[in-house]
Design an enzyme around this catalytic site. Sequence first.
Site, PDB file in Angstrom:
ATOM      1  N   LYS A  88      36.428  -1.141  53.574  1.00 30.87           N
ATOM      2  CA  LYS A  88      36.647  -1.314  55.010  1.00 30.87           C
ATOM      3  C   LYS A  88      36.477  -2.785  55.356  1.00 30.87           C
ATOM      4  O   LYS A  88      35.373  -3.288  55.491  1.00 30.87           O
ATOM      5  CB  LYS A  88      35.644  -0.487  55.828  1.00 30.87           C
ATOM      6  CG  LYS A  88      36.063  -0.393  57.278  1.00 30.87           C
ATOM      7  CD  LYS A  88      34.915  -0.186  58.238  1.00 30.87           C
ATOM      8  CE  LYS A  88      34.274  -1.460  58.729  1.00 30.87           C
ATOM      9  NZ  LYS A  88      35.169  -2.446  59.337  1.00 30.87           N
ATOM     10  N   GLU A 128      24.022  -7.248  51.740  1.00 31.27           N
ATOM     11  CA  GLU A 128      24.118  -8.717  51.727  1.00 31.27           C
ATOM     12  C   GLU A 128      24.203  -9.149  53.181  1.00 31.27           C
ATOM     13  O   GLU A 128      25.266  -9.053  53.796  1.00 31.27           O
ATOM     14  CB  GLU A 128      25.374  -9.164  50.961  1.00 31.27           C
ATOM     15  CG  GLU A 128      25.372  -8.800  49.491  1.00 31.27           C
ATOM     16  CD  GLU A 128      24.309  -9.540  48.693  1.00 31.27           C
ATOM     17  OE1 GLU A 128      23.730 -10.512  49.205  1.00 31.27           O
ATOM     18  OE2 GLU A 128      24.042  -9.123  47.560  1.00 31.27           O
ATOM     19  N   CYS A 184      27.010 -17.508  55.118  1.00 28.51           N
ATOM     20  CA  CYS A 184      25.631 -17.030  55.073  1.00 28.51           C
ATOM     21  C   CYS A 184      24.713 -18.005  54.339  1.00 28.51           C
ATOM     22  O   CYS A 184      23.503 -17.956  54.516  1.00 28.51           O
ATOM     23  CB  CYS A 184      25.586 -15.655  54.431  1.00 28.51           C
ATOM     24  SG  CYS A 184      26.477 -15.618  52.877  1.00 28.51           S
ATOM     25  N   GLU A 208      20.316 -17.088  63.117  1.00 34.07           N
ATOM     26  CA  GLU A 208      21.574 -17.497  62.495  1.00 34.07           C
ATOM     27  C   GLU A 208      22.579 -17.872  63.590  1.00 34.07           C
ATOM     28  O   GLU A 208      22.876 -17.063  64.466  1.00 34.07           O
ATOM     29  CB  GLU A 208      22.094 -16.308  61.676  1.00 34.07           C
ATOM     30  CG  GLU A 208      23.213 -16.656  60.761  1.00 34.07           C
ATOM     31  CD  GLU A 208      23.665 -15.451  59.916  1.00 34.07           C
ATOM     32  OE1 GLU A 208      23.626 -14.307  60.407  1.00 34.07           O
ATOM     33  OE2 GLU A 208      24.069 -15.666  58.769  1.00 34.07           O
TER      34      GLU A 208
HETATM   35  P1  NAD Z   1      29.241  -7.751  61.018  1.00 41.58           P
HETATM   36  O1  NAD Z   1      27.904  -7.176  60.727  1.00 41.58           O
HETATM   37  O2  NAD Z   1      29.652  -7.844  62.425  1.00 41.58           O
HETATM   38  O3  NAD Z   1      30.379  -6.938  60.285  1.00 41.58           O
HETATM   39  C1  NAD Z   1      30.366  -6.768  58.876  1.00 41.58           C
HETATM   40  C2  NAD Z   1      31.105  -5.493  58.556  1.00 41.58           C
HETATM   41  O4  NAD Z   1      30.315  -4.398  59.028  1.00 41.58           O
HETATM   42  C3  NAD Z   1      32.466  -5.365  59.246  1.00 41.58           C
HETATM   43  O5  NAD Z   1      33.389  -4.750  58.375  1.00 41.58           O
HETATM   44  C4  NAD Z   1      32.145  -4.477  60.421  1.00 41.58           C
HETATM   45  O6  NAD Z   1      33.264  -3.767  60.905  1.00 41.58           O
HETATM   46  C5  NAD Z   1      31.124  -3.547  59.808  1.00 41.58           C
HETATM   47  N1  NAD Z   1      30.298  -2.851  60.768  1.00 41.58           N
HETATM   48  C6  NAD Z   1      29.900  -3.261  61.987  1.00 41.58           C
HETATM   49  N2  NAD Z   1      29.147  -2.311  62.575  1.00 41.58           N
HETATM   50  C7  NAD Z   1      29.068  -1.281  61.695  1.00 41.58           C
HETATM   51  C8  NAD Z   1      28.443  -0.010  61.714  1.00 41.58           C
HETATM   52  N3  NAD Z   1      27.750   0.401  62.762  1.00 41.58           N
HETATM   53  N4  NAD Z   1      28.552   0.767  60.632  1.00 41.58           N
HETATM   54  C9  NAD Z   1      29.251   0.365  59.545  1.00 41.58           C
HETATM   55  N5  NAD Z   1      29.891  -0.806  59.482  1.00 41.58           N
HETATM   56  C10 NAD Z   1      29.799  -1.633  60.542  1.00 41.58           C
HETATM   57  O7  NAD Z   1      29.246  -9.152  60.273  1.00 41.58           O
HETATM   58  P2  NAD Z   1      30.390 -10.240  60.359  1.00 41.58           P
HETATM   59  O8  NAD Z   1      30.246 -10.817  61.725  1.00 41.58           O
HETATM   60  O9  NAD Z   1      31.686  -9.688  59.903  1.00 41.58           O
HETATM   61  O10 NAD Z   1      29.944 -11.292  59.254  1.00 41.58           O
HETATM   62  C11 NAD Z   1      29.015 -12.269  59.514  1.00 41.58           C
HETATM   63  C12 NAD Z   1      27.656 -11.858  59.003  1.00 41.58           C
HETATM   64  O11 NAD Z   1      27.765 -11.558  57.602  1.00 41.58           O
HETATM   65  C13 NAD Z   1      26.634 -12.965  59.087  1.00 41.58           C
HETATM   66  O12 NAD Z   1      25.409 -12.449  59.498  1.00 41.58           O
HETATM   67  C14 NAD Z   1      26.540 -13.484  57.650  1.00 41.58           C
HETATM   68  O13 NAD Z   1      25.347 -14.122  57.341  1.00 41.58           O
HETATM   69  C15 NAD Z   1      26.743 -12.240  56.879  1.00 41.58           C
HETATM   70  N6  NAD Z   1      27.203 -12.553  55.522  1.00 41.58           N
HETATM   71  C16 NAD Z   1      26.331 -12.394  54.490  1.00 41.58           C
HETATM   72  C17 NAD Z   1      26.712 -12.702  53.194  1.00 41.58           C
HETATM   73  C18 NAD Z   1      25.758 -12.519  52.060  1.00 41.58           C
HETATM   74  O14 NAD Z   1      26.170 -12.641  50.907  1.00 41.58           O
HETATM   75  N7  NAD Z   1      24.480 -12.199  52.306  1.00 41.58           N
HETATM   76  C19 NAD Z   1      27.998 -13.159  52.932  1.00 41.58           C
HETATM   77  C20 NAD Z   1      28.875 -13.322  54.008  1.00 41.58           C
HETATM   78  C21 NAD Z   1      28.465 -12.988  55.310  1.00 41.58           C
END
Ligand code: NAD
Length: 481
Positions: A180, A254, A288, A385
């Site tokens: 997804k 992650e 991140c 963040e």
């Molecule tokens: P997000 O949490 O908004 O979304 C991530 C994914 O989760 C998307 O596909 C989203 O649709 C899904 N999602 C959202 N709500 C959900 C729910 N209730 N149930 C299941 N899935 C759900 O994050 P983002 O804004 O897309 O990405 C940025 C974030 O990702 C930042 O916090 C960043 O630090 C983190 N990130 C971490 C790493 C790592 O390796 N630790 C790498 C890249 C990004």
Amino acid sequence: MTDVLERVKTYQQFINGAWVDSASGETIEVENPADGKVIAMVQASGAEDVDRAANAAEKAFETWGKTTPQERSQALLKLADAIEARADELGRLESKNAGKPVPAAIDEIPVMVDNLRFFAGAARLLEGKAANEYMAGHTSFIRREPVGVVASIAPWNYPLMMAGWKIGPALAAGNTVILKPSIRTPLTALVLAEIAAEILPPGVLNVITGTGATIGDPLVGHPKVGMVSVTGDTETGKHIARLAAEKVKRLHLELGGKAPVIVFDDADPAAVAEAIKLWGYWNAGQDCTAATRVIAGPKIYDNFVADLTSEVKSIKWGDPAEGDDIEMGSLIARAQADKVEGMVDRARGGAEITTGGHRPDRPGAYYEPTVIAGPDQKSEIVQDEVFGPVVTVQRFTDEDQAIAWANDVRFGLAASVWTADAGRGMRVAKAIQFGTVWINDHFMLVSEMPHGGFKESGYGKDQSMYAVEDYTVVKHVMLKI
Ligand code: NAD
């Protein structure tokens, strides 16, 4: 609007090896955040689509889970080759969907391809730790079994690369996947499905598109999904973990980061500033591991702030469509620019903004590259963040304070230490609580080494053999002899 919608492509979702509309028939607009224009329509998946994908993945697991490591390895190698052959097209599509500079987006593809090739090799190297007669008359050995159906939930910051990090180890270990992508950036994942359709049996990789709010809970809670792997915001991870706990599902999280960059007085301020210009503002700071929180020594601080300010002023930012010399594109969405603007505005009173600090008046999701000098350790801008082009610089008094400040956040993903003293570099690397620590560099990742967090940055590792192990369960088999 009708005219726009007629011109843009409508993508279907990929379930059980076939392209299908959402069960509801509804679609969602996908924008280019660099100019706010609609560039595609994708399916608005719902619970019924999740169910179709879970059934397909479970059925496919019956055969994919029994393939030999060699067969899975060959499939992943073919996938890597086919993606490599379309690197330019994929990079350009990613740039248009995520607002990132075209050369940077194209550069992400070989990284993802290398990762898939690593996991192709890793598929053949999984091993149990021991086989022996631990009880007289009985031989014990260890098997590593695939979990089954894995829900892979990816973020928007490196859409295809993050999808690759997820599907590589999951498929290598013999699982089937429901991917997804973020609804903001689903397009390259759909091209990935198109490529995989020629290589993987139906149902081994399914790609569904919908908002986290709509399909997140049905996906995480689905009885046929055995494991959930999510890269995203820490709050999203906590929500998923609460839901997964109901069924005691395996999780791979992650999550967010707030990387400290500890710069000792014996470092070269100009060289560090040049590096932070790159790794603090890469992908408009939406990373991140971004080098976002500099903690500088008492003597180097003034020169470093001056050097970093001058470096950051020189960043050429704008719409990636303006040319390949654009170093920093837009943020992912105007909502993200709102978030960055709010955090910088709230930081203003307690610190000095030495460059940037404004939201440009133009279409698209932009924020100027910004340096904030002297914020308080407890302030929001240091603790939370930003996920935007903003770097803070604080002045520490001694090594103990530098370590204490570095650790004094809820995140623990990545950090860097800059010093000419190798012993100090090693001492500090040991003392700080982060999943990756670079000494005299930042941001460098390799397929062979794990990437993953401590604390609220999550648990489970991406990349490396540790990732493949995370996508397996250990089984003890004992044979009476
Ligand atoms: P997000 O949490 O908004 O979304 C991530 C994914 O989760 C998307 O596909 C989203 O649709 C899904 N999602 C959202 N709500 C959900 C729910 N209730 N149930 C299941 N899935 C759900 O994050 P983002 O804004 O897309 O990405 C940025 C974030 O990702 C930042 O916090 C960043 O630090 C983190 N990130 C971490 C790493 C790592 O390796 N630790 C790498 C890249 C990004």
